[in-house]
Enzyme design. Structure first.
Site, PDB file in Angstrom:
ATOM      1  N   ASP A   1      -2.149  10.812  -2.250  1.00 54.87           N
ATOM      2  CA  ASP A   1      -2.484   9.771  -3.220  1.00 54.87           C
ATOM      3  C   ASP A   1      -2.878  10.354  -4.567  1.00 54.87           C
ATOM      4  O   ASP A   1      -2.727   9.698  -5.591  1.00 54.87           O
ATOM      5  CB  ASP A   1      -3.602   8.891  -2.678  1.00 54.87           C
ATOM      6  CG  ASP A   1      -3.085   7.907  -1.646  1.00 54.87           C
ATOM      7  OD1 ASP A   1      -2.906   6.738  -2.000  1.00 54.87           O
ATOM      8  OD2 ASP A   1      -2.836   8.309  -0.501  1.00 54.87           O
TER       9      ASP A   1
ATOM     10  N   ARG B   1       0.860  -1.183   0.000  1.00 59.14           N
ATOM     11  CA  ARG B   1       0.000   0.000   0.000  1.00 59.14           C
ATOM     12  C   ARG B   1       0.898   1.234   0.000  1.00 59.14           C
ATOM     13  O   ARG B   1       2.112   1.138   0.180  1.00 59.14           O
ATOM     14  CB  ARG B   1      -0.991   0.014   1.174  1.00 59.14           C
ATOM     15  CG  ARG B   1      -0.610  -0.657   2.452  1.00 59.14           C
ATOM     16  CD  ARG B   1       0.449   0.037   3.256  1.00 59.14           C
ATOM     17  NE  ARG B   1       0.177   1.447   3.472  1.00 59.14           N
ATOM     18  CZ  ARG B   1       1.089   2.340   3.739  1.00 59.14           C
ATOM     19  NH1 ARG B   1       2.374   2.001   3.804  1.00 59.14           N
ATOM     20  NH2 ARG B   1       0.774   3.601   3.924  1.00 59.14           N
ATOM     21  N   GLY B   2       0.262   2.379  -0.210  1.00 57.02           N
ATOM     22  CA  GLY B   2       1.009   3.604  -0.442  1.00 57.02           C
ATOM     23  C   GLY B   2       1.096   3.842  -1.935  1.00 57.02           C
ATOM     24  O   GLY B   2       1.492   2.958  -2.700  1.00 57.02           O
TER      25      GLY B   2
ATOM     26  N   ARG C   1      -6.828  -0.330  -7.137  1.00 57.99           N
ATOM     27  CA  ARG C   1      -7.069   0.773  -6.197  1.00 57.99           C
ATOM     28  C   ARG C   1      -7.352   2.022  -7.028  1.00 57.99           C
ATOM     29  O   ARG C   1      -6.471   2.485  -7.749  1.00 57.99           O
ATOM     30  CB  ARG C   1      -5.864   1.034  -5.284  1.00 57.99           C
ATOM     31  CG  ARG C   1      -5.460  -0.053  -4.317  1.00 57.99           C
ATOM     32  CD  ARG C   1      -6.418  -0.277  -3.163  1.00 57.99           C
ATOM     33  NE  ARG C   1      -6.648   0.862  -2.301  1.00 57.99           N
ATOM     34  CZ  ARG C   1      -5.910   1.194  -1.232  1.00 57.99           C
ATOM     35  NH1 ARG C   1      -4.832   0.498  -0.939  1.00 57.99           N
ATOM     36  NH2 ARG C   1      -6.243   2.211  -0.470  1.00 57.99           N
TER      37      ARG C   1
ATOM     38  N   ASN D   1      -5.686  12.420   0.366  1.00 53.26           N
ATOM     39  CA  ASN D   1      -4.770  11.629   1.183  1.00 53.26           C
ATOM     40  C   ASN D   1      -5.596  10.764   2.124  1.00 53.26           C
ATOM     41  O   ASN D   1      -6.829  10.826   2.143  1.00 53.26           O
ATOM     42  CB  ASN D   1      -3.809  12.546   1.950  1.00 53.26           C
ATOM     43  CG  ASN D   1      -2.641  11.777   2.540  1.00 53.26           C
ATOM     44  OD1 ASN D   1      -2.004  10.980   1.862  1.00 53.26           O
ATOM     45  ND2 ASN D   1      -2.373  11.993   3.820  1.00 53.26           N
TER      46      ASN D   1
END
Length: 348
Positions: A240, A51-52, A94, A250
């Site tokens: 993001d 993730r990230g 995502r 974010n």
């Protein structure tokens, strides 16, 4: 910046596949998976094994290498047609993180330039590794630029996890914190827990302590009170997706932190590579916000924490209006008090 504060790599290429540190299992267990199938890479992104935003993009780029390897073996010169479905699956994993689509677009550009009869793996692997290496270099540059904004020895608050676990290495917001700490500019780091996935509690505290940087964990609800006590001079977060005017999506809770920071005259910094900027979106109202399963709010550690029958609202991100942001730090420079005009002036 000394190497002692940058020891973690959550994404790596092994030859057999992409090696991912399972971030769902931290801090109790440090487990690595080597994934050799593109569908498993997409699932790892969706299920938050990785993730990230930058790390997702890097993992997806390596996923394209795996997909091309399999499709060329399966179909020879017909590999490009079969690959299209794999690319769609990766992009859908995502929806909010623009780095995912950006990395896939770079890989697609290489694909389009390859002849149908040529084995695509080596050319695609070169590009995936470039994406990975460029991310680390960008993070180090952002660490330097962000540190120039921090005067004296200050306290900082960060949200979610934005370090090596969330990127190719070094980190965005945590990259600034790493560099500034190494330069003696940061006296104390506060991290909020970041419900419901607890990235701050599980990941940021683990990463900072692993790299020798002291950290104080707080409950999310403590943050506004803390900002009013004078112990924090900067809130530093990642992103993001950033719209053309500087509005920033974010991790959920970032908007509330920005509001509280402005009320208490605490400065607010966003740190993200230019690949996070979506120039096709004029402002943050058009940023798609991922809705996560309600079980993530209704349970904790696999156990129910709410009364049966309760519903849950679980957006994964919120949007920080640009007027609440003091600086957006990228590898190409810093935009202070971002507006569309100032963003355009820096990036052309």
């Amino acid at each position: 910046m000394s190497a002692e504060h940058d020891q973690i790599r959550a994404v790596a290429w092994t030859g057999a596949g992409v090696r991912l540190l399972d971030q769902r299992r931290l801090p109790q267990e440090e487990i690595y998976w080597t994934i050799a199938c593109v569908s498993d890479v997409a699932q790892a992104i969706t299920k938050m094994v990785v993730r990230g935003a930058p790390a997702i993009g890097i993992a997806a780029a390596y996923g394209v290498v795996l997909a091309a390897r399999a499709r060329f073996s399966e179909a020879g010169s017909g590999w490009k047609q079969l690959l299209e479905a794999d690319l769609c699956d990766l992009e859908a994993a995502r929806p909010t993180a623009i780095n995912l689509a950006w990395a896939l677009a770079r890989m697609q550009a290489i694909i389009q330039g390859l002849p149908d009869h040529r084995d695509p793996e080596s050319a695609l692997l070169v590009e995936a590794r470039c994406i990975h290496e460029e991310d680390i270099a960008a993070n180090r540059r952002m660490g330097e630029l962000g540190t120039t904004l921090i005067e004296g020895s200050v306290g900082v608050l960060t949200h979610c996890n934005t370090g090596s676990l969330a990127t190719g290495g070094f980190g965005t917001a945590l990259g600034v914190i790493r560099h500034a700490y190494g330069k003696g500019r940061i006296e104390k780091v506060f991290a909020d827990e970041t419900r419901p996935w607890l990235q701050g509690a599980r990941l940021t505290t683990w990463e900072l302590l692993r790299d020798g940087i002291p950290v104080v964990l707080i409950a999310d609800s403590v943050a506004p009170y803390l900002l009013g006590q004078g112990e924090v001079q900067w809130v530093i977060v990642g992103a993001d997706r950033i719209a053309a005017n500087g509005d920033t999506a974010n991790k959920i809770g970032s908007y509330g932190l920005a509001v509280a920071a402005r009320y208490h005259n605490v400065r607010f910094m966003v740190v993200a590579p230019t690949s996070t900027i979506d120039w096709n979106l004029s402002d943050g109202t058009r940023i798609p916000i991922e809705q996560r399963p309600p079980e993530e709010v209704l349970t904790l550690g696999g156990k129910a924490i709410a009364t049966v029958g309760a519903e849950a609202y679980n957006p994964a991100f919120d949007v920080i209006p640009a007027h609440l942001i003091d600086a957006i730090v990228t590898e190409r420079g810093v935009v202070r008090q971002p507006t569309h005009e100032r963003m355009k002036a820096l990036f052309g």
